[in-house]
Scaffold this motif. Structure first.
Motif, PDB file in Angstrom:
ATOM      1  N   ASP A 130     -21.738  13.920  27.570  1.00 25.45           N
ATOM      2  CA  ASP A 130     -21.053  12.619  27.596  1.00 25.45           C
ATOM      3  C   ASP A 130     -20.440  12.370  28.970  1.00 25.45           C
ATOM      4  O   ASP A 130     -20.018  13.314  29.654  1.00 25.45           O
ATOM      5  CB  ASP A 130     -19.949  12.582  26.542  1.00 25.45           C
ATOM      6  CG  ASP A 130     -20.488  12.607  25.116  1.00 25.45           C
ATOM      7  OD1 ASP A 130     -21.645  12.184  24.923  1.00 25.45           O
ATOM      8  OD2 ASP A 130     -19.753  13.066  24.215  1.00 25.45           O
ATOM      9  N   LYS A 424     -30.308  10.514  25.361  1.00 23.30           N
ATOM     10  CA  LYS A 424     -29.035  10.251  24.690  1.00 23.30           C
ATOM     11  C   LYS A 424     -27.991  11.227  25.184  1.00 23.30           C
ATOM     12  O   LYS A 424     -28.311  12.320  25.653  1.00 23.30           O
ATOM     13  CB  LYS A 424     -29.194  10.379  23.176  1.00 23.30           C
ATOM     14  CG  LYS A 424     -30.118   9.328  22.559  1.00 23.30           C
ATOM     15  CD  LYS A 424     -30.172   9.471  21.044  1.00 23.30           C
ATOM     16  CE  LYS A 424     -31.065   8.394  20.429  1.00 23.30           C
ATOM     17  NZ  LYS A 424     -31.117   8.490  18.951  1.00 23.30           N
ATOM     18  N   SER A 427     -23.001  12.569  22.216  1.00 23.36           N
ATOM     19  CA  SER A 427     -22.486  11.826  21.059  1.00 23.36           C
ATOM     20  C   SER A 427     -23.550  10.968  20.394  1.00 23.36           C
ATOM     21  O   SER A 427     -23.266  10.256  19.427  1.00 23.36           O
ATOM     22  CB  SER A 427     -21.319  10.933  21.508  1.00 23.36           C
ATOM     23  OG  SER A 427     -20.260  11.713  22.031  1.00 23.36           O
ATOM     24  N   ASN A 429     -25.314   8.535  21.910  1.00 23.34           N
ATOM     25  CA  ASN A 429     -25.439   7.197  22.485  1.00 23.34           C
ATOM     26  C   ASN A 429     -26.569   7.157  23.507  1.00 23.34           C
ATOM     27  O   ASN A 429     -26.728   8.103  24.299  1.00 23.34           O
ATOM     28  CB  ASN A 429     -24.136   6.787  23.175  1.00 23.34           C
ATOM     29  CG  ASN A 429     -22.955   6.812  22.218  1.00 23.34           C
ATOM     30  OD1 ASN A 429     -23.009   6.221  21.140  1.00 23.34           O
ATOM     31  ND2 ASN A 429     -21.890   7.499  22.614  1.00 23.34           N
TER      32      ASN A 429
END
Length: 478
Positions: A130, A424, A427, A429
């Motif tokens: 992230d 991705k 998380s 996303n």
């Protein structure tokens, strides 16, 4: 001309070449003409000495040698092209056979690009961490800004860690001052490191007017690894006074009126930087996923040469920073064996990525235009801290433009692969890859965005696969 190829390994071949006399004759005639202009023979004008006389005066073998020296490189290149081989190094020429009026033959062993069956590079998947911005990250940046606007106040006490001192320093070897190791009136922060091993320990506890002598080992220069005696004298001790973090500080240190506005801007800037880092990580992760789909044989000579070059580069950078290899490994928490293994892994990945991206660029029939080459030249110049025009001149003079063209083509291949991948974060996303330039590097704007240069520095095989900087460094040293 006849040629045959014997495969010695997936990355090395042996070429056997036979050159008939009629293909050697033009060079033989040219050799006779050249020698005729260099010798004086009674009864003949310079340049008009016939071949039979030259054979008696100089020897037929010498003429043949000159002709073959001119012809052999051309025939070697023709043999490579005829057999669709891409050499990776200079050949080892052996078995030169001369049959005079029948021509000559030779063998050449050379490392070549391996044949690669390109795997499917569409729809790859990868995951990256992230892109988080913490309050601690923001505080660290604000603290750095405070230090830029700090004031230094003289104090009448001994120096402590974090204080600034004004010092005179001299290093000697056998009573002689070491070249470049004498300074006067230099400001230095105690505990900063990166200058001379043992300096920080010597400074702690010294007051203005105090001096101290200690022994250390040099990590750079002509006397690297040798012990020298260092004398240091403190002339001032200064305490750093940091400004309060308030609206007045925000107005002094930025274009903002309040601390809230300043910290919000810092957070936004960090966010952009993190997104660039994440894009670079995504690019590298996708390339790693592609490399996992194929085994590429690597020329060991090429790997060894690149390993030696990388190792030498690391050692030079550490020496310039005043850090020993032992200290570097200690800070990194690595043993020598772990460092070597990691370096070899990165080198092998980089070489494999070059081969694979070259094949993808060839398959996609990519090309480049002058504007793309100019942008790449400017970007490379910025990364190396050189004037763009001087850098361009150097690359043209040393025939490195084909290398730069290949870098761009590899970058385009990498960009194509990454754009077709699904990445991705941890998380779950989706990661936006809009910061990926057409040449595979990472940046926010086109043309070159100087603020994004640092985002490319951390990549391993991706950036290494699209850059070959060792060539021009070698030329600079020469």
């Amino acid at each position: 001309m006849k040629s045959a190829v014997e495969t010695l390994s997936p990355t090395r071949v042996k070429l056997t070449v036979e050159v008939p006399f009629e293909e050697l004759k033009p060079s033989l005639d040219a050799a006779y003409q050249s020698i005729a202009k260099q010798i004086n023979v009674p009864g003949f004008r310079r340049g008009k000495v016939p071949p039979t006389v030259i054979d008696r005066q100089v020897g037929r073998a010498a003429v043949l040698e000159q002709a073959i020296n001119e012809t052999l490189p051309k025939k070697y290149a023709e043999a490579l092209e005829a057999n669709d081989l891409v050499p990776l190094a200079q050949p080892d020429i052996e078995g030169l056979e001369i049959a005079d009026d029948e021509g000559f033959g030779f063998t050449a062993e050379v490392d070549v690009k391996p044949e690669i069956v390109v795997p499917d590079y569409t729809g790859l998947t990868a995951e990256v961490p992230d892109a988080e911005i913490t309050d601690a990250d923001v505080d660290e940046q604000v603290e750095a800004l405070r230090e830029r606007f700090a004031t230094l106040n003289d104090v009448e006490r001994a120096a402590a860690d974090g204080d600034f001192v004004v010092l005179d320093l001299r290093a000697t070897k056998d009573g002689e001052v070491v070249d470049g190791a004498e300074v006067s009136g230099m400001s230095y922060q105690v505990g900063r490191g990166g200058m001379i091993e043992g300096l920080d320990e010597a400074l702690v506890g010294l007051s203005a007017g105090d001096d101290k002598t200690f022994e250390t080992e040099l990590v750079g220069g002509d006397l690297v690894g040798e012990k020298v005696e260092v004398s240091v004298k403190v002339t001032q001790v200064q305490e750093q006074e940091l400004p309060e973090i308030d609206d007045e500080f925000a107005q002094m240190a930025s274009e903002f009126d309040t601390v809230d506005e300043l910290t919000a801007d810092v957070r936004e800037r960090l966010g952009r930087g993190k997104r660039l880092e994440q894009a670079a990580e995504a690019r590298d992760a996708v390339l790693e996923a592609l490399l996992d789909k194929i085994e590429i044989p690597l020329p060991e000579t090429m790997v060894t040469d690149e390993l030696n070059a990388r190792r030498s580069s690391v050692e030079q950078q550490l020496a310039m920073a005043g850090i020993t290899m032992e200290k570097y490994l200690e800070d990194e928490g690595q043993t020598v064996d772990e460092f070597e293994a990691d370096l070899e892994r990165r080198v092998r990945d980089a070489v494999a990525a070059q081969f694979l991206l070259d094949e993808i660029a060839k398959k996609e029939e990519f090309g480049i235009d002058q504007a793309e080459l100019s942008q790449h030249l400017v970007r490379r110049a910025q990364q190396s801290g050189q004037d763009p025009q001087e850098f361009a001149n150097h690359m043209f003079e040393h025939n490195h433009i084909p290398d730069l063209v290949q870098e761009i083509l590899r970058g385009k291949a990498l960009a194509l692969v990454v754009e077709g991948a699904e990445v991705k974060d941890a998380s779950g996303n989706p990661v936006e890859l809009k910061n990926l330039r057409p040449d595979g590097t990472i940046g926010e704007d086109e043309p070159v965005d100087e603020s994004a240069e640092g985002s490319d520095e951390g990549s391993d095989e991706a950036s290494e696969a699209t850059a070959t900087e060792s060539d021009d460094k070698a030329d600079d040293k020469a």
